[in-house]
Structures are given as structure tokens and as C-alpha cells.
Design an enzyme around this catalytic site. Structure first.
Site, PDB file in Angstrom:
ATOM      1  CB  SER A 110      -5.894  -6.277   2.518  1.00 30.90           C
ATOM      2  OG  SER A 110      -6.530  -6.707   1.338  1.00 30.90           O
ATOM      3  CG  HIS A 111      -8.470  -1.984  -1.316  1.00 29.45           C
ATOM      4  ND1 HIS A 111      -7.159  -1.627  -1.171  1.00 29.45           N
ATOM      5  CD2 HIS A 111      -9.111  -0.896  -1.803  1.00 29.45           C
ATOM      6  CE1 HIS A 111      -7.022  -0.371  -1.568  1.00 29.45           C
ATOM      7  NE2 HIS A 111      -8.189   0.085  -1.950  1.00 29.45           N
ATOM      8  CB  SER A 112      -9.927  -8.223  -0.012  1.00 32.85           C
ATOM      9  OG  SER A 112     -10.336  -9.462   0.530  1.00 32.85           O
ATOM     10  CG  ASP A 141      -4.288  -3.753  -0.535  1.00 31.08           C
ATOM     11  OD1 ASP A 141      -4.394  -2.600  -0.115  1.00 31.08           O
ATOM     12  OD2 ASP A 141      -5.260  -4.492  -0.740  1.00 31.08           O
ATOM     13  N   GLY A 195     -12.590  -2.138   0.894  1.00 27.27           N
ATOM     14  CA  GLY A 195     -12.093  -0.761   1.005  1.00 27.27           C
ATOM     15  C   GLY A 195     -11.142  -0.659   2.185  1.00 27.27           C
TER      16      GLY A 195
END
Lengths: 128, 206
Positions: free
Chosen positions: A8-10, A66, A42
Site C-alpha cells: 500500500s502507498h500508506s 492498492d 509511496g
């Protein structure tokens, strides 16, 4: 047993998701590869590559992503692998897909079956 | 000739240009993206300079190591894209005797790799719209390539990119509203080409 890698980016999302999956099927290896190498927002191909290598017990790894650069970095991570691993990126929503995948993985299903269950999660209706 | 020292200078020059235009790249990315391009590119190229292979006489080895640094340090989508460009190009260049025409063919392999990685093609308002026309010109000019060729083509491409509608990344959410605004990735690619031109100038081949 098939293992899972979460992208996930987060980093908070993948960390929280891992906690939820660990409660559901504690015996399945789930590795959180969210965020950049420095733990910022990222994604990182190197981090995902390391996670795949660590996660694989020989039955394969499914990657749950994601969007956007998660997919690109997951594909790059697979290209970077030096030894051969069975790895598939599930075309599935991250949270719902990961939950279906961890259940099937815990039941001892094959990589293809685990991926398929994640993909099915995409069509699940939340409101009738 | 394109030497390992020229490859190192190219990356040092790029890092300088990107850092001095950090705010512009961030501003462009704030309009159509998530506003981290300036910071990400500065961090990535700073790492690439710190990790430069100063020992080798092979330009391919220099560029390949740059690709690895960019991949691990830029973050976001630009990391795997610029990482692919330099890793593929670096892999393609063999030995110490490298001509400008070899550099062009290696960058062709690099940009093809980027297109595949990003599932992107021309006129989708991305770095491809800047890099590919320039690389086509490089292929056409071969060893006759000059810095003026590079700059003219890159400027022309940059103007075209601005007019396209974004089809990739977060910019695509803006649909037709993205027209008339510059793409941050195309702008950073412009600085890479401008830096390559500077290196060719210094070499006296221009």
C-alpha cells in the site's frame, strides 16, 4: 502454505491490514511491504522484492496491491528476483482481496486458488 | 565517443539541474499529481551521485548503477520508470568503446522498457512524450548528434506535452482539465536531456 505480501502507498494501511489478517489466520505468513524504504508514503520495488524472498516457503506468494505505482513496483520487484519464486499479483481490492486470500491460504489451497479467491472479492456486493 | 566519465558528468549535471528546479517540479506535480516529484527526484539523483561508480571505464556500468539508485530512492512511479530507463540502457552498453550511436540504441531499449513498465504510449502526457521523440532524433543523427539537436527537440517536445490530455497516473483524474498544464515527469525528463546536451558541449563534440 501460500504466503501474502501487502503493498500500500500508506505504510499504516498495510500495517493495520497485516494485524487484521494475522488475527484471522495466524499460521499464514503475511509481510507488510507498504510505504517507501524510509517508511514514507509511496511504494518500493526493492522492499517488495525483499518481502517476496522472505515470505516464500516454497508454495508461492500472492501480492495484494492498492493502485498506481504499487502495481508498477510489484511488477518490477518480480523482475528483480534472482532466484525463481512462484509469485502472482492479484487483480483484487487490497483489503477485501487480502482477507479472502489469507483465509484460503490458511486452508492450504494452491497459489492459483488463493489468487482466484482474492479476485472474486472484487465482485462481492456490499449493498444489496 | 561517450565515455564513463561523460556518463558520470551527465548524472551530476542532472542532479544539479533537478535540485535547482526542485520547487518548479513540485509545483507542477501539485497541479496534476500529488506534489512530491521535486522532492523525490532530488532525493533520487542525490543518491545516484553519492553511489556513482567512479572506478569503472564502462559507461554501461555507470548507468546501470544509477538505475538501481533511482529505483530504490525516488519512490512513487518515477522510481521504477527512471530506474528501468537507466538499468536497461546500462545493460545494453558493453565495454569502454562506446559511440554516440550506441548510446542512442541503448536509450531506445531503455525507453521501450519504460513504456512497458508504465503501460504507456505517446500522447498520454508523460515522460515518454519528452524522451521518445528525443531518442528518435538521436537514432537518426547517430554519431553526428550535437547538443543543439538535443535542446531543440526537447524544447519542442515539452511544448507538445503541455497540450495533451493526461491518460496516466493521478493526472488522468483531471481529464480534459489537464490540457495546457505541464507534466512534472516530462519536465524532469527535459532536465535530463538538457544535462546530456551540456555534457556533449563540454566534450567538444558539439
Amino acid at each position: 502454505m501460500v504466503s501474502l505480501v501487502l503493498v500500500s502507498h500508506s505504510p499504516d494501511i498495510s500495517k493495520g491490514l497485516k494485524k487484521m489478517l494475522d488475527e484471522a489466520q495466524p499460521e499464514v505468513t503475511v509481510i507488510d511491504a507498504g510505504g517507501t524504504d524510509d517508511g514514507d508514503m509511496g511504494t518500493s520495488a526493492i522492499k517488495i522484492q525483499t518481502a517476496i524472498e522472505k515470505a516464500d516457503h516454497g508454495d508461492g506468494v500472492v501480492i495484494l496491491v492498492d493502485f498506481g505505482s504499487s502495481v508498477m513496483n510489484a511488477e518490477m520487484a518480480i523482475d528483480l528476483l534472482e532466484e525463481s519464486h512462484s509469485v502472482k499479483i492479484a487483480d483484487a481490492p487490497l483489503i477485501e482481496g487480502a482477507y479472502s486470500a489469507v483465509m484460503e491460504a490458511g486452508f492450504g489451497k494452491s497459489l492459483d486458488e488463493v489468487v482466484e479467491s482474492a479476485v472474486h472479492a472484487k465482485a462481492a456486493k456490499k449493498v444489496q | 565517443m561517450f565515455t564513463a566519465e561523460m556518463a558520470r558528468q551527465w548524472i551530476k549535471e542532472s542532479a544539479k539541474k533537478i535540485e535547482s528546479n526542485k520547487e518548479q517540479l513540485t509545483d507542477l506535480d501539485q497541479v496534476l499529481g500529488d506534489g512530491d516529484h521535486g522532492l523525490n527526484m532530488t532525493r533520487g539523483f542525490k543518491a545516484a551521485v553519492e553511489q556513482l561508480n567512479e572506478e569503472t571505464d564502462e559507461p554501461g556500468k555507470v548507468l546501470k548503477a544509477v538505475g538501481t539508485s533511482l529505483l530504490s530512492k525516488i519512490g512513487g512511479a518515477s522510481g521504477p520508470l527512471y530506474g528501468t530507463l537507466f538499468m536497461k540502457a546500462g545493460n545494453q552498453l558493453e565495454g569502454t568503446e562506446v559511440q554516440l550511436s550506441d548510446l542512442s540504441s541503448s536509450l531506445r531499449v531503455g525507453v521501450d522498457g519504460m513504456k512497458k513498465r508504465g503501460k504507456a504510449d505517446r500522447e498520454e502526457k508523460t515522460m515518454i512524450d519528452l524522451l521518445e521523440p528525443v531518442i528518435e532524433l538521436m537514432e537518426e543523427k547517430g554519431n553526428e548528434l550535437t547538443s543543439a539537436h538535443l535542446i531543440d527537440k526537447a524544447k519542442e517536445a515539452l511544448e507538445h506535452v503541455k497540450e495533451y490530455e493526461a491518460k496516466k497516473g493521478r493526472a488522468a483524474y483531471y481529464k480534459e482539465k489537464s490540457k495546457g498544464k505541464q507534466d512534472a515527469g516530462a519536465q524532469s525528463s527535459y532536465y535530463l536531456i538538457e544535462s546530456l546536451a551540456t555534457v556533449l558541449d563540454k566534450d567538444g563534440e558539439a
